[in-house]
Each structure stands twice: as structure tokens, then as C-alpha cells.
Motif scaffolding. Structure first.
Motif, PDB file in Angstrom:
ATOM      1  N   MET A 143      24.520 120.331  73.909  1.00  0.00           N
ATOM      2  CA  MET A 143      23.703 121.232  73.140  1.00  0.00           C
ATOM      3  C   MET A 143      22.235 120.855  73.367  1.00  0.00           C
ATOM      4  O   MET A 143      21.826 119.742  73.084  1.00  0.00           O
ATOM      5  N   LYS A 144      21.458 121.799  73.882  1.00  0.00           N
ATOM      6  CA  LYS A 144      20.069 121.512  74.212  1.00  0.00           C
ATOM      7  C   LYS A 144      19.192 121.536  72.961  1.00  0.00           C
ATOM      8  O   LYS A 144      19.422 122.317  72.050  1.00  0.00           O
ATOM      9  N   THR A 145      18.198 120.652  72.968  1.00  0.00           N
ATOM     10  CA  THR A 145      17.301 120.489  71.835  1.00  0.00           C
ATOM     11  C   THR A 145      15.980 119.904  72.315  1.00  0.00           C
ATOM     12  O   THR A 145      15.941 119.176  73.310  1.00  0.00           O
ATOM     13  N   MET A 146      14.912 120.215  71.610  1.00  0.00           N
ATOM     14  CA  MET A 146      13.608 119.641  71.939  1.00  0.00           C
ATOM     15  C   MET A 146      13.554 118.160  71.594  1.00  0.00           C
ATOM     16  O   MET A 146      12.605 117.488  71.962  1.00  0.00           O
ATOM     17  N   ALA A 147      14.564 117.635  70.924  1.00  0.00           N
ATOM     18  CA  ALA A 147      14.617 116.209  70.639  1.00  0.00           C
ATOM     19  C   ALA A 147      14.972 115.408  71.894  1.00  0.00           C
ATOM     20  O   ALA A 147      14.694 114.212  71.964  1.00  0.00           O
ATOM     21  N   ARG A 148      15.554 116.057  72.867  1.00  0.00           N
ATOM     22  CA  ARG A 148      15.957 115.401  74.108  1.00  0.00           C
ATOM     23  C   ARG A 148      14.845 115.593  75.148  1.00  0.00           C
ATOM     24  O   ARG A 148      14.513 116.720  75.506  1.00  0.00           O
ATOM     25  N   PRO A 149      14.247 114.499  75.645  1.00  0.00           N
ATOM     26  CA  PRO A 149      13.128 114.609  76.599  1.00  0.00           C
ATOM     27  C   PRO A 149      13.432 115.495  77.808  1.00  0.00           C
ATOM     28  O   PRO A 149      12.577 116.255  78.258  1.00  0.00           O
ATOM     29  N   ARG A 150      14.634 115.450  78.325  1.00  0.00           N
ATOM     30  CA  ARG A 150      14.994 116.262  79.498  1.00  0.00           C
ATOM     31  C   ARG A 150      14.943 117.764  79.167  1.00  0.00           C
ATOM     32  O   ARG A 150      14.438 118.561  79.948  1.00  0.00           O
ATOM     33  N   ASP A 151      15.426 118.137  77.998  1.00  0.00           N
ATOM     34  CA  ASP A 151      15.415 119.541  77.592  1.00  0.00           C
ATOM     35  C   ASP A 151      13.993 120.020  77.319  1.00  0.00           C
ATOM     36  O   ASP A 151      13.617 121.136  77.687  1.00  0.00           O
ATOM     37  N   LYS A 152      13.202 119.176  76.676  1.00  0.00           N
ATOM     38  CA  LYS A 152      11.803 119.513  76.420  1.00  0.00           C
ATOM     39  C   LYS A 152      11.047 119.684  77.743  1.00  0.00           C
ATOM     40  O   LYS A 152      10.285 120.643  77.908  1.00  0.00           O
ATOM     41  N   ALA A 153      11.275 118.787  78.691  1.00  0.00           N
ATOM     42  CA  ALA A 153      10.612 118.875  80.002  1.00  0.00           C
ATOM     43  C   ALA A 153      10.995 120.165  80.718  1.00  0.00           C
ATOM     44  O   ALA A 153      10.161 120.788  81.390  1.00  0.00           O
ATOM     45  N   GLU A 154      12.243 120.585  80.574  1.00  0.00           N
ATOM     46  CA  GLU A 154      12.692 121.851  81.177  1.00  0.00           C
ATOM     47  C   GLU A 154      11.899 123.023  80.604  1.00  0.00           C
ATOM     48  O   GLU A 154      11.423 123.889  81.335  1.00  0.00           O
ATOM     49  N   ILE A 155      11.735 123.048  79.282  1.00  0.00           N
ATOM     50  CA  ILE A 155      10.991 124.126  78.631  1.00  0.00           C
ATOM     51  C   ILE A 155       9.531 124.106  79.075  1.00  0.00           C
ATOM     52  O   ILE A 155       8.957 125.152  79.403  1.00  0.00           O
ATOM     53  N   VAL A 156       8.929 122.942  79.110  1.00  0.00           N
ATOM     54  CA  VAL A 156       7.519 122.832  79.529  1.00  0.00           C
ATOM     55  C   VAL A 156       7.363 123.323  80.964  1.00  0.00           C
ATOM     56  O   VAL A 156       6.425 124.060  81.277  1.00  0.00           O
ATOM     57  N   ARG A 157       8.289 122.956  81.838  1.00  0.00           N
ATOM     58  CA  ARG A 157       8.238 123.407  83.236  1.00  0.00           C
ATOM     59  C   ARG A 157       8.328 124.933  83.306  1.00  0.00           C
ATOM     60  O   ARG A 157       7.573 125.580  84.031  1.00  0.00           O
ATOM     61  N   ARG A 158       9.216 125.512  82.534  1.00  0.00           N
ATOM     62  CA  ARG A 158       9.371 126.971  82.531  1.00  0.00           C
ATOM     63  C   ARG A 158       8.151 127.670  81.934  1.00  0.00           C
ATOM     64  O   ARG A 158       7.743 128.729  82.405  1.00  0.00           O
ATOM     65  N   LEU A 159       7.554 127.064  80.906  1.00  0.00           N
ATOM     66  CA  LEU A 159       6.337 127.641  80.328  1.00  0.00           C
ATOM     67  C   LEU A 159       5.211 127.707  81.354  1.00  0.00           C
ATOM     68  O   LEU A 159       4.422 128.645  81.362  1.00  0.00           O
ATOM     69  N   LYS A 160       5.142 126.707  82.217  1.00  0.00           N
ATOM     70  CA  LYS A 160       4.092 126.679  83.244  1.00  0.00           C
ATOM     71  C   LYS A 160       4.274 127.795  84.277  1.00  0.00           C
ATOM     72  O   LYS A 160       3.363 128.086  85.037  1.00  0.00           O
ATOM     73  N   MET A 161       5.433 128.440  84.276  1.00  0.00           N
ATOM     74  CA  MET A 161       5.697 129.544  85.202  1.00  0.00           C
ATOM     75  C   MET A 161       5.301 130.903  84.624  1.00  0.00           C
ATOM     76  O   MET A 161       5.315 131.903  85.336  1.00  0.00           O
ATOM     77  N   VAL A 162       4.948 130.948  83.341  1.00  0.00           N
ATOM     78  CA  VAL A 162       4.577 132.217  82.711  1.00  0.00           C
ATOM     79  C   VAL A 162       3.239 132.682  83.269  1.00  0.00           C
ATOM     80  O   VAL A 162       2.285 131.915  83.359  1.00  0.00           O
ATOM     81  N   ARG A 163       3.200 133.932  83.656  1.00  0.00           N
ATOM     82  CA  ARG A 163       1.980 134.576  84.167  1.00  0.00           C
ATOM     83  C   ARG A 163       1.766 135.860  83.368  1.00  0.00           C
ATOM     84  O   ARG A 163       2.736 136.471  82.900  1.00  0.00           O
ATOM     85  N   PRO A 164       0.521 136.305  83.246  1.00  0.00           N
ATOM     86  CA  PRO A 164       0.272 137.529  82.471  1.00  0.00           C
ATOM     87  C   PRO A 164       1.010 138.750  83.009  1.00  0.00           C
ATOM     88  O   PRO A 164       1.317 139.667  82.254  1.00  0.00           O
TER      89      PRO A 164
END
Length: 152
Positions: free
Chosen positions: A1-22
Motif C-alpha cells: 500500500m503506497k503512502t507518503m510515509a514511505r520515502p520511495r513512494d514520496k520520491a515517485e510522486i515528486v518525480r511525477r510532479l516534475k513532469m507536469v507541464r502547463p
């Protein structure tokens, strides 16, 4: 179960956020990618008590629906209405400079996911009282839901 408490899951979200473009195109809903960034920021402001939201909870929402939303192995459905205070077409924060808004989102995500011993988690406007573990699970699922909305 993915959660922001897990560094690997948080890093995945941050990586995906960096892909957002207008100019990212949505697969469902009405928000633009920039509105989505502001919506996520407003949602994290709700968690940090920087933005108040009106409650829309009841026994069913704070028990069965909360459990299904947080723990059932199902993706969140498209088209579920949000609270007006975090709806960018109603009372949410209007998009400004995209790069600044994205940087603000990353900072808010870091604030919410950094352990702080004296932090008081608010009640969720729909799910009611939630533990830190539930909030960090919600943070992953909510962000993932909107990133999937834009194919990210």
C-alpha cells in the motif's frame, strides 16, 4: 500500500510532479494542469490548516467510504466533486506563474510529509478525523489520482 510515509513512494510522486507541464492534456475532468497544481496545493494547505474547508461528512463517509477510498485496492474514480474551497473554478487559488505554483506545491508536499512531533492533523472535510498514517495514505492517493488525470 503506497503512502507518503514511505520515502520511495514520496520520491515517485515528486518525480511525477516534475513532469507536469502547463500544456499537459487531461484525460477526464475540467481542470487544466495548472489548475490541478493549484488544487493539490490548496489540498495540502487544508492539511496544514492554512486553508479552511467546509465539512461534508457523515457516518457513511467517515467509515465505509473512507475505508474504501484509503484501503481498497481500487483507483479513485473520475468525476468525484471536491469541496468548493479547493475547486479552482469556485473558491480555490487561481493559477499564477506556473513554475512558482509548482515550486509551492513541492514545498507544501514536503511540509506535510516531514515528521513533526507537535503537528495536529485536522479532520478531513469528507472522511472526518484521520490519523497521520491515514493522512499520508490520502496524500499519496490524492496526488496520484490527479497525476493520472494527466497521464503522469
Amino acid at each position: 500500500m503506497k503512502t507518503m510515509a514511505r520515502p520511495r513512494d514520496k520520491a515517485e510522486i515528486v518525480r511525477r510532479l516534475k513532469m507536469v507541464r502547463p500544456d499537459c492534456r487531461r484525460k477526464w475532468g475540467r481542470m487544466s494542469a495548472h489548475q490541478m497544481v493549484c488544487h493539490l496545493s490548496d489540498s495540502f494547505r487544508m492539511v496544514t490548516r492554512q486553508k479552511a474547508t467546509s465539512p461534508a461528512t457523515g457516518v457513511l463517509q467517515s467509515t465505509l467510504i473512507k475505508w474504501i477510498a484509503l484501503y481498497a485496492p481500487l483507483p479513485w474514480p473520475a468525476g468525484v466533486p471536491t469541496r468548493p474551497e479547493v475547486d479552482q473554478e469556485v473558491g480555490g487559488t487561481s493559477p499564477g506563474d506556473f513554475a512558482a505554483d509548482l515550486a509551492e506545491l513541492e514545498l507544501l508536499l514536503e511540509t506535510v510529509t516531514t515528521p513533526v512531533s507537535d503537528f495536529r492533523w485536522p479532520a478531513h472535510p469528507i472522511f472526518g478525523p484521520m490519523s497521520e498514517a491515514a493522512w499520508l495514505r490520502w496524500a499519496y492517493l490524492h496526488t496520484d489520482h490527479h497525476l493520472r488525470q494527466f497521464g503522469l
